[in-house]
Design a protein around this motif. Structure first.
Motif: not given
Length: 413
Positions: A225-239, A333-339, A396-401
């Motif tokens: 069960i993976l959490e999708v957190d956009r703010a965390r993902l954006i903060a770690g893009l450089a790595s 991808d986040l939009a697809d995940h919400v859909m 689909d939801v699990a694949r998105d996450a």
């Protein structure tokens, strides 16, 4: 003796049985570990990194000295022609020359070698990320493909029970003779659907076997069960390995630029030689220094410097564009995940309950003689399809996450 001979024959056959035949189903994390440890592409990448590191040891070192051997001033005309002793200047010479590239060039060569290591390591990280992602998706696909197939088996069981009911009604004369064919027709339709789902299982298993190295790969346990957190993902893009690979490309381009600039500084060489003459004359020693003179840099070094600088600017622009592309892809991808999550909730809360209620009502109407068997069977099939579709939406939801976290996050097995 016969027993010993048989054992000698069977031993190599038993040893040839692949270990994978005894393999147990893999959990999600175990599949990722197997893929990371066994993937030929990762081993090839590691070998490439080792090769780059080995080559970097020689970067910036002094070139090898040059040994020269020859005969100087050998006469070919006049009275002393073709004589080694009648000409006082004739001598056998042995010498050595050591080039000394300018310090800036040697530093640039070392920087370029280190940048090459960075590029190789970044490429390996990208390959490892892609491998983990594909393995995770293959595991999830196999998990849900097996669940969809199992869900269809429930319909098979209910058809068997329904066949007994139809037979009893036929015997009592409460049903028309053609009704006996309708369960078989539905069973044939279910068989077609089962063939599709069985193929999905086989394809997902083949993909998982490819990445884990287990020809009988199977799944065990539940998906994460993976959490999708956009703010965390954006903060770690450089790595992210993809951006780190682009950063390494910028470093390599800068190193090439510095190496081109270093060509404008003169290199120099030191040489010495010993000349052996006839014993009647004295031997000679020569020492010299030669220095490169980059007088025509506008037509030689400067164009190369400009070309390397343009390549470095191109690498920086690609890095900027790469980050923008990743952010845009993440939002998509986040939009697809919400859909997909909304579609899953609609299936769980509305579509499946409605299909189940309709199937129950139609079967009750059939039992009361108010509905023909074909319509009741179609409702039953629609319920099975709704439940299978709900599992597909959950997949689909699990694949998105997984795709989002493994592509834009720092997921590690």
């Amino acid at each position: 003796m016969r027993l010993i001979v048989r054992l000698m024959v069977l031993t190599p056959l038993l040893a040839a049985i692949p270990c994978a035949a005894l393999a147990e189903p893999l959990t999600f994390d175990a599949a990722l570990r197997h893929a990371t440890n066994k993937a030929p592409s990762l081993k090839a990448g590691m070998a490439g990194v080792d090769a780059t590191r080995s080559a970097a040891v020689a970067a910036g070192r002094l070139p090898d000295p040059t040994l020269s051997v020859g005969i100087d001033n050998f006469p070919v005309s006049g009275p002393p022609a073709f004589s080694f002793t009648r000409e006082s200047m004739t001598m056998a010479r042995i010498g050595i020359e050591q080039p000394f590239p300018n310090p800036a060039k040697r530093r640039a060569q070392r920087s370029r070698a280190q940048a090459g290591i960075g590029v190789a390591e970044a490429d390996l990280a990208v390959e490892a990320q892609n491998l983990r992602l594909e393995t995770a998706l293959a595991w999830v696909d196999l998990y849900y493909a097996k669940r969809r197939l199992a869900q269809l088996q429930v319909l098979d069981q209910s058809l068997g029970e329904l066949q007994a009911t139809v037979s009893a009604r036929l015997a009592s004369g409460a049903a028309r003779p053609s009704a006996a064919l309708e369960p078989d027709q539905l069973r044939a339709a279910v068989a077609d659907r089962r063939s599709e789902l069985t193929a999905d299982v086989a394809k997902a298993q083949a993909r998982l076997a490819r990445f884990t190295g287990d020809p009988l790969a199977d799944v065990s346990g539940d998906p994460p069960i993976l959490e999708v957190d956009r703010a965390r993902l954006i903060a770690g893009l450089a790595s992210l390995p993809t951006l780190q690979a682009l950063d390494a490309g910028v470093g390599a381009a800068d190193a090439e630029t510095e190496l081109a600039r270093a060509d404008k500084r003169p290199d120099w060489r030191v040489s010495t030689s010993y000349g052996r003459r006839d014993p009647a004359y004295g031997d000679m020693v020569s020492v010299g220094i030669s220095i490169d003179l980059p007088f025509f840099s506008k037509r030689r070094q400067d164009p190369r410097i400009a070309a390397r600088a343009s390549e470095a600017e191109r690498a920086r622009l690609m890095r900027t564009g790469g980050e923008q592309q990743i952010v845009a892809a993440l939002d998509g991808d986040l939009a697809d995940h919400v859909m997909h999550h909304q579609r899953l909730m609609n299936a769980r809360n509305t579509l499946v309950p409605l299909a189940k209620r309709r199937a129950e009502l139609d079967m009750a109407s059939y039992a009361a003689g108010k509905l023909d068997l074909g319509s009741a069977l179609l409702s039953t099939l629609a319920l099975a399809e709704a439940e299978v579709d709900a599992l597909s939406r959950e997949d689909d939801v699990a694949r998105d996450a997984i795709r989002i976290n493994f592509t834009y996050g720092e997921m590690r097995p």
